[in-house]
Design a protein around this motif. Structure first.
Motif, short mmCIF file in Angstrom:
data_model
loop_
_atom_site.label_atom_id
_atom_site.label_comp_id
_atom_site.label_asym_id
_atom_site.label_seq_id
_atom_site.Cartn_x
_atom_site.Cartn_y
_atom_site.Cartn_z
N ALA A 164 -1.65 -1.97 -36.31
CA ALA A 164 -1.89 -0.75 -35.52
C ALA A 164 -1.59 -0.94 -34.04
N TYR A 165 -1.36 -2.18 -33.60
CA TYR A 165 -1.23 -2.47 -32.15
C TYR A 165 0.04 -3.20 -31.75
N ARG A 166 0.80 -3.69 -32.73
CA ARG A 166 1.84 -4.65 -32.35
C ARG A 166 3.20 -4.03 -31.97
N ARG A 167 3.33 -2.70 -32.13
CA ARG A 167 4.62 -2.08 -31.79
C ARG A 167 4.42 -0.95 -30.80
N MET A 168 5.36 -0.84 -29.86
CA MET A 168 5.20 0.20 -28.83
C MET A 168 6.55 0.73 -28.38
N GLU A 169 6.50 1.93 -27.81
CA GLU A 169 7.58 2.49 -27.00
C GLU A 169 6.92 2.96 -25.70
N LEU A 170 7.73 3.12 -24.65
CA LEU A 170 7.22 3.51 -23.34
C LEU A 170 7.77 4.89 -22.94
N ALA A 171 6.99 5.62 -22.16
CA ALA A 171 7.42 6.95 -21.73
C ALA A 171 6.95 7.21 -20.31
N MET A 172 7.67 8.11 -19.63
CA MET A 172 7.28 8.49 -18.28
C MET A 172 7.66 9.96 -18.09
N ALA A 173 6.76 10.74 -17.50
CA ALA A 173 7.02 12.16 -17.23
C ALA A 173 6.85 12.37 -15.73
N ILE A 174 7.89 12.87 -15.07
CA ILE A 174 7.87 12.96 -13.60
C ILE A 174 8.14 14.39 -13.14
N SER A 175 7.29 14.88 -12.25
CA SER A 175 7.42 16.24 -11.74
C SER A 175 8.59 16.33 -10.75
N LYS A 176 9.54 17.23 -11.03
CA LYS A 176 10.69 17.43 -10.13
C LYS A 176 10.26 18.10 -8.82
N ASP A 177 9.09 18.76 -8.83
CA ASP A 177 8.59 19.40 -7.61
C ASP A 177 8.12 18.35 -6.60
N ASP A 178 7.78 17.17 -7.09
CA ASP A 178 7.16 16.15 -6.23
C ASP A 178 8.11 15.04 -5.79
N PHE A 179 9.18 14.81 -6.57
CA PHE A 179 10.03 13.65 -6.27
C PHE A 179 11.51 14.03 -6.30
N SER A 180 12.28 13.32 -5.47
CA SER A 180 13.73 13.57 -5.42
C SER A 180 14.40 12.93 -6.64
N GLU A 181 15.64 13.35 -6.89
CA GLU A 181 16.42 12.79 -8.01
C GLU A 181 16.52 11.27 -7.87
N GLU A 182 16.71 10.82 -6.65
CA GLU A 182 16.85 9.37 -6.40
C GLU A 182 15.55 8.64 -6.75
N GLU A 183 14.42 9.20 -6.32
CA GLU A 183 13.12 8.58 -6.64
C GLU A 183 12.87 8.56 -8.14
N ILE A 184 13.26 9.66 -8.79
CA ILE A 184 13.04 9.79 -10.24
C ILE A 184 13.86 8.72 -10.98
N MET A 185 15.13 8.55 -10.59
CA MET A 185 15.99 7.58 -11.29
C MET A 185 15.53 6.15 -11.02
N LYS A 186 14.98 5.92 -9.83
CA LYS A 186 14.47 4.59 -9.50
C LYS A 186 13.27 4.24 -10.38
N MET A 187 12.40 5.24 -10.57
CA MET A 187 11.23 5.02 -11.44
C MET A 187 11.69 4.73 -12.89
N ALA A 188 12.74 5.42 -13.32
CA ALA A 188 13.27 5.20 -14.67
C ALA A 188 13.80 3.77 -14.81
N GLU A 189 14.40 3.30 -13.73
CA GLU A 189 14.91 1.91 -13.71
C GLU A 189 13.75 0.92 -13.87
N GLY A 190 12.65 1.20 -13.16
CA GLY A 190 11.46 0.36 -13.28
C GLY A 190 10.92 0.36 -14.69
N LEU A 191 10.90 1.54 -15.31
CA LEU A 191 10.42 1.67 -16.69
C LEU A 191 11.28 0.84 -17.65
N SER A 192 12.60 0.94 -17.48
CA SER A 192 13.49 0.23 -18.43
C SER A 192 13.34 -1.29 -18.32
#
Length: 369
Positions: free
Chosen positions: A242-270
């Motif tokens: 029940a615990y040994r497999r995972m996937e990761l997700a991130m949801a980012i508000s476009k009202d709060d962050f620029s495209e550049e900030e959003i893509m940088k966060m995605a890079e961190g996630l990956s």
């Protein structure tokens, strides 16, 4: 006078965090798992006796140990008290467990010795050998025993099937898995906008899908769950699936962050996707990870399925196991320090975040502690 042992095989796991080695001298044959240098402060070498080549001693082989040599197994613990012919290098192979923390030695396709992954984390190391028939309280190795009697047989057979399936170019696994995940994600977040490979051309294939809905950008991984995480079977035993497999997700508000900030966060996630196998560790609810890809005042993330408050997402099962979807939520330095102050502090931080109506959607906000 011995010339030292001969190495019959040496094979690293997929991330070069550990090495499996089979060695033999004129007395005995052994299988070892060595942590790579980066891991050697955290983990110790594990050994598994495979066979005696000379007649076994009546008592524990303390002289060899004092000498720094691999000890022979007592004659009455072995199924060949008079010794057995040396192993032939061309018949020796190694299979790594799917977690990449344990391995087995096969001889002509049959299991000869197993060092389970959990032995790495336990204070008392454990190993199992086919030619060992008994053990006492000082055992250097335990009997592998008959098929059906020891779960190690099942684990090794699963590992062999798992590796063979991924080596089979006639029936590639990835396109099927990839499509299942994309279809699941699209049913919640609309058509996939972009697809990024995040596996650095290493096995297993892993990717990040980008989706957009209601002015929120979603990034979700796929392929991370192909491998079970290290540590989990040791920590959760019978409930590990029940615990040994995972996937990761991130949801980012476009009202709060620029495209550049959003893509940088995605890079961190990956870059987080491979952490359990690069570091022989595991990720779960309330775990924090530092990241330099976040906009100030954030400097780390906390993982949580509990922060998610959308319609429930049923991820495809992987090898019969449930796959957990952890949402990545940025936290500030003071919040991370709060989480690290005590055991399970990550859960307390998440409780505070939920009380403050912080959800899985990343928005600009002040520190809450």
């Amino acid at each position: 006078m011995s010339n030292g042992p001969t190495v019959l095989i040496e094979q690293a796991n997929s991330r070069y965090t550990m090495y499996a080695v089979v060695e033999q001298d004129e007395r005995t044959a052994y299988f070892y798992l060595y942590p790579a240098e980066l891991q050697s402060k955290k983990y110790r070498m594990r050994a598994c006796w495979l066979r005696n080549i000379q007649p076994g001693p009546a008592k524990r082989d303390s002289a060899a140990m004092a000498n720094g040599d691999a000890p022979m197994l007592e004659a009455h613990f072995s199924n060949h008290p008079e010794g057995k012919e040396p192993l032939k290098a061309e018949l020796v192979s190694v299979v790594w467990m799917p977690e990449d923390d344990g391995a087995a030695v096969l001889y002509d396709g049959k299991t000869l010795g197993v060092i389970p992954g959990w032995s790495l984390y336990a204070d008392e190391p454990a190993a199992y050998a086919a030619d060992c028939i008994n053990a006492d309280g000082n055992a250097i190795v335990f009997p592998l025993g008959e098929l059906g009697k020891n779960e190690q047989h099942t684990r090794v057979a699963e590992a062999v099937r798992f590796r063979e399936a991924w080596d089979d170019t006639e029936a590639p696994q990835w396109p099927v898995i990839q499509q299942q995940f994309i279809a699941t994600y699209e049913s919640h977040f609309g058509e996939i906008k972009q697809y990024f490979a995040i596996d650095n051309n290493q096995w297993p294939p892993m990717a990040l899908g980008k989706f957009e809905k209601d002015n929120i950008v979603y990034f979700l991984t796929m392929g991370v769950s192909i491998r079970p995480m290290p540590w989990v079977s040791y920590l959760y035993n019978d409930n590990a699936s029940a615990y040994r497999r995972m996937e990761l997700a991130m949801a980012i508000s476009k009202d709060d962050f620029s495209e550049e900030e959003i893509m940088k966060m995605a890079e961190g996630l990956s870059s987080m996707a491979d952490i359990p196998w690069r570091h022989i560790s595991w990720l779960g609810e309330g775990h924090t990870i530092a990241s330099s890809k976040l906009p100030a005042p954030f400097e780390s993330i906390v993982l949580s399925a509990a922060l998610y408050n959308g319609e429930s997402i049923a991820l495809p099962e992987m090898y019969g196991d449930k796959v957990n979807l952890f949402w990545v939520s940025p936290v500030t330095l003071s919040e991370r320090q709060f989480a690290h102050e005590k055991a399970n502090g990550g859960y307390e931080l998440l409780e505070k975040m939920i009380q403050e109506d912080i959800t899985h959607i990343v928005t600009k906000r002040e520190a809450i502690v």
